[in-house]
Write a protein that holds these residues in place. Structure first.
Motif, PDB file in Angstrom:
ATOM      1  N   ILE A  18      27.920  42.219  40.141  1.00 35.53           N
ATOM      2  CA  ILE A  18      27.848  41.497  38.779  1.00 35.53           C
ATOM      3  C   ILE A  18      29.393  42.008  37.690  1.00 35.53           C
ATOM      4  N   GLY A  19      29.822  43.242  38.486  1.00 36.30           N
ATOM      5  CA  GLY A  19      30.945  43.778  37.455  1.00 36.30           C
ATOM      6  C   GLY A  19      32.076  42.841  37.339  1.00 36.30           C
ATOM      7  N   ASP A  20      32.062  41.775  38.283  1.00 35.50           N
ATOM      8  CA  ASP A  20      33.246  40.940  38.423  1.00 35.50           C
ATOM      9  C   ASP A  20      33.313  39.473  37.325  1.00 35.50           C
ATOM     10  N   PRO A  21      34.069  39.447  36.235  1.00 36.07           N
ATOM     11  CA  PRO A  21      34.050  38.384  35.326  1.00 36.07           C
ATOM     12  C   PRO A  21      33.773  37.029  36.037  1.00 36.07           C
ATOM     13  N   THR A  22      34.442  36.643  37.106  1.00 34.73           N
ATOM     14  CA  THR A  22      34.428  35.474  37.945  1.00 34.73           C
ATOM     15  C   THR A  22      33.106  35.130  38.340  1.00 34.73           C
ATOM     16  N   ARG A  23      32.722  36.132  38.864  1.00 35.65           N
ATOM     17  CA  ARG A  23      31.228  35.872  39.497  1.00 35.65           C
ATOM     18  C   ARG A  23      30.186  36.051  38.430  1.00 35.65           C
ATOM     19  N   LEU A  29      27.228  29.294  35.308  1.00 37.14           N
ATOM     20  CA  LEU A  29      27.498  27.929  35.766  1.00 37.14           C
ATOM     21  C   LEU A  29      26.337  27.462  36.940  1.00 37.14           C
ATOM     22  N   LEU A  30      26.074  28.249  37.847  1.00 42.65           N
ATOM     23  CA  LEU A  30      24.951  27.971  38.691  1.00 42.65           C
ATOM     24  C   LEU A  30      23.405  27.860  37.940  1.00 42.65           C
ATOM     25  N   LEU A  31      23.465  28.805  36.796  1.00 43.47           N
ATOM     26  CA  LEU A  31      22.082  28.635  36.149  1.00 43.47           C
ATOM     27  C   LEU A  31      22.080  27.593  35.263  1.00 43.47           C
ATOM     28  N   THR A  39      32.796  23.679  46.138  1.00 45.63           N
ATOM     29  CA  THR A  39      33.799  22.507  45.418  1.00 45.63           C
ATOM     30  C   THR A  39      33.430  22.197  43.983  1.00 45.63           C
ATOM     31  N   SER A  40      32.122  22.016  43.672  1.00 49.07           N
ATOM     32  CA  SER A  40      31.749  21.688  42.209  1.00 49.07           C
ATOM     33  C   SER A  40      31.865  23.017  41.354  1.00 49.07           C
ATOM     34  N   LEU A  41      31.741  24.166  41.858  1.00 47.46           N
ATOM     35  CA  LEU A  41      32.036  25.040  40.802  1.00 47.46           C
ATOM     36  C   LEU A  41      33.649  25.377  40.932  1.00 47.46           C
ATOM     37  N   GLY A  42      34.383  25.171  41.835  1.00 48.55           N
ATOM     38  CA  GLY A  42      35.837  25.449  41.832  1.00 48.55           C
ATOM     39  C   GLY A  42      36.413  24.290  40.542  1.00 48.55           C
ATOM     40  N   ARG A  43      36.012  23.176  40.565  1.00 51.22           N
ATOM     41  CA  ARG A  43      36.399  22.147  39.576  1.00 51.22           C
ATOM     42  C   ARG A  43      36.103  22.860  38.087  1.00 51.22           C
ATOM     43  N   GLN A  44      35.135  23.801  37.819  1.00 53.45           N
ATOM     44  CA  GLN A  44      35.040  24.119  36.784  1.00 53.45           C
ATOM     45  C   GLN A  44      35.635  25.504  36.334  1.00 53.45           C
ATOM     46  N   LEU A  45      36.159  26.057  37.083  1.00 53.68           N
ATOM     47  CA  LEU A  45      36.895  27.392  37.021  1.00 53.68           C
ATOM     48  C   LEU A  45      38.327  27.353  37.324  1.00 53.68           C
ATOM     49  N   PRO A  46      39.087  28.088  36.804  1.00 53.09           N
ATOM     50  CA  PRO A  46      40.846  28.208  37.313  1.00 53.09           C
ATOM     51  C   PRO A  46      40.855  28.912  38.227  1.00 53.09           C
ATOM     52  N   THR A  48      40.856  28.921  42.792  1.00 53.39           N
ATOM     53  CA  THR A  48      40.585  27.748  43.995  1.00 53.39           C
ATOM     54  C   THR A  48      39.156  27.763  44.646  1.00 53.39           C
ATOM     55  N   ARG A  49      38.964  26.855  45.536  1.00 48.80           N
ATOM     56  CA  ARG A  49      37.765  26.605  46.072  1.00 48.80           C
ATOM     57  C   ARG A  49      37.586  27.745  46.897  1.00 48.80           C
ATOM     58  N   GLN A  50      38.356  28.356  47.568  1.00 49.10           N
ATOM     59  CA  GLN A  50      38.591  29.062  48.624  1.00 49.10           C
ATOM     60  C   GLN A  50      37.985  30.365  47.972  1.00 49.10           C
ATOM     61  N   ALA A  51      38.453  30.860  46.726  1.00 47.72           N
ATOM     62  CA  ALA A  51      38.103  31.923  45.881  1.00 47.72           C
ATOM     63  C   ALA A  51      36.889  32.053  45.699  1.00 47.72           C
ATOM     64  N   VAL A  52      36.226  30.909  44.999  1.00 49.40           N
ATOM     65  CA  VAL A  52      34.796  30.839  44.790  1.00 49.40           C
ATOM     66  C   VAL A  52      33.895  30.764  45.956  1.00 49.40           C
ATOM     67  N   ALA A  53      34.266  30.250  47.207  1.00 47.19           N
ATOM     68  CA  ALA A  53      33.410  30.691  48.230  1.00 47.19           C
ATOM     69  C   ALA A  53      33.428  31.958  48.662  1.00 47.19           C
ATOM     70  N   LYS A  54      34.457  32.739  48.405  1.00 52.01           N
ATOM     71  CA  LYS A  54      34.566  34.196  48.672  1.00 52.01           C
ATOM     72  C   LYS A  54      33.346  34.953  47.566  1.00 52.01           C
ATOM     73  N   HIS A  55      33.560  34.652  46.300  1.00 49.72           N
ATOM     74  CA  HIS A  55      32.814  35.119  45.290  1.00 49.72           C
ATOM     75  C   HIS A  55      31.431  34.758  45.626  1.00 49.72           C
ATOM     76  N   LEU A  56      31.309  33.511  46.038  1.00 48.27           N
ATOM     77  CA  LEU A  56      29.781  33.304  46.445  1.00 48.27           C
ATOM     78  C   LEU A  56      29.161  33.913  47.434  1.00 48.27           C
ATOM     79  N   GLY A  57      30.118  34.182  48.516  1.00 46.11           N
ATOM     80  CA  GLY A  57      29.581  34.974  49.702  1.00 46.11           C
ATOM     81  C   GLY A  57      29.183  36.728  49.279  1.00 46.11           C
TER      82      GLY A  57
END
Lengths: 121, 153
Positions: A18-23, A29-31, A39-46, A48-57
């Motif tokens: 939770i300490g990370d601002p992107t997460r 956004l999920l809430l 993909t849908s989250l990556g569209r709303q954030l500056p 990449t989709r790959q970075a979003v996938a990593k944060h989701l992990g």
């Protein structure tokens, strides 16, 4: 889904997740959207989709989100109970700092006013 | 940032020099945080902050200044074990950064180290404060209430 045992070390990971601002933004956004994919989250954030996938992990590992397969992609949702637990812990420390900073502001501004009065500003 | 970090920012309607004094000098620090603060503003000197009465369940916590660059930066480490040199991994690091802004100062606070330390140490302190302020709150009201009861015919 694996069963998660709540231990001290998991709490540390929870904090770090939770300490990370992107997460935190991802959780927001999920809430707001009730769920989403990388993909849908990556569209709303500056980022990449790959970075979003990593944060989701990372969020998934500490139990803050749960993923289920939807077509080719995983669809994630916030785990309300785990989020409430994390929020409670963070709020406790964060709100303590909010109160301290308010006191710092009050003290500094009072000193400033006293100095201004003395100078006759 | 990968580590568990708390970040806050607040505008203070006072000069950076004044704000620096308030965030760094022990006499001021004990007005906004612990009940007592005993430390040297020189970086690296051992010091301590005290919550409550140590003889009656209070806590003495280690505190050491890391950097004091008036009026821009003040940072310290706290919660390290007695006798240990404060460093990453055994303490929480608090940094105040001050920047002039309009007629006042933008004060930024960050606290890091939770990942290494676990959040328990910070929560422990907060729970202790809540406990103390909780009692302050109720006792402050109990007095006048008791008096009002006694004053009734």
């Amino acid at each position: 889904m694996s069963t998660r045992v709540i231990t001290g070390s998991v709490d540390d990971e929870l904090w770090s997740a939770i300490g990370d601002p992107t997460r935190r933004r991802l959780l927001d956004l999920l809430l707001a959207d009730g769920g989403g994919t990388a993909t849908s989250l990556g569209r709303q954030l500056p980022v990449t989709r790959q970075a979003v996938a990593k944060h989701l992990g990372v969020l998934d590992r500490v139990g803050l989100v749960r993923g289920s397969l939807a077509g080719r992609e995983k669809r994630y949702q916030v785990d309300d109970a785990q989020l409430a637990r994390a929020a409670e812990q963070l709020a406790s420390v964060g709100s303590a700092w909010d109160a301290r900073l308010q006191r710092i502001k009050g003290i500094a501004e009072a000193i400033q006013r006293t100095q201004a009065d003395r100078r006759g500003d | 940032m990968e580590l568990g970090t708390i970040e806050r920012e607040i505008f203070v309607d006072a000069d950076p020099e004044v704000v620096f004094e308030v965030v760094s000098s022990p006499d001021h620090v004990k007005q906004w945080w612990p009940d007592d603060a005993r430390y040297d503003a020189a970086p690296g000197s051992p010091g301590e902050i005290v919550f409550g009465d140590p003889a009656a369940g209070g806590m003495v916590v280690q505190f050491s200044v890391v950097e004091a660059l008036p009026p821009r930066t003040f940072s310290f480490r706290w919660t390290h074990p007695v006798g240990e040199t404060p460093a990453r991994g055994n303490s929480l690091l608090v940094t105040f950064e001050l920047a002039p802004s309009g007629r006042g100062t933008l004060l930024k606070m960050t606290e890091t180290g939770f990942r290494e330390m676990g959040w328990e140490v910070a929560v422990l302190e907060e729970q202790y404060r809540e406990h103390v302020t909780g009692w302050d709150f109720y006792l402050a009201r109990l007095g006048p209430y008791a008096e009002s009861l006694a004053a009734r015919p």
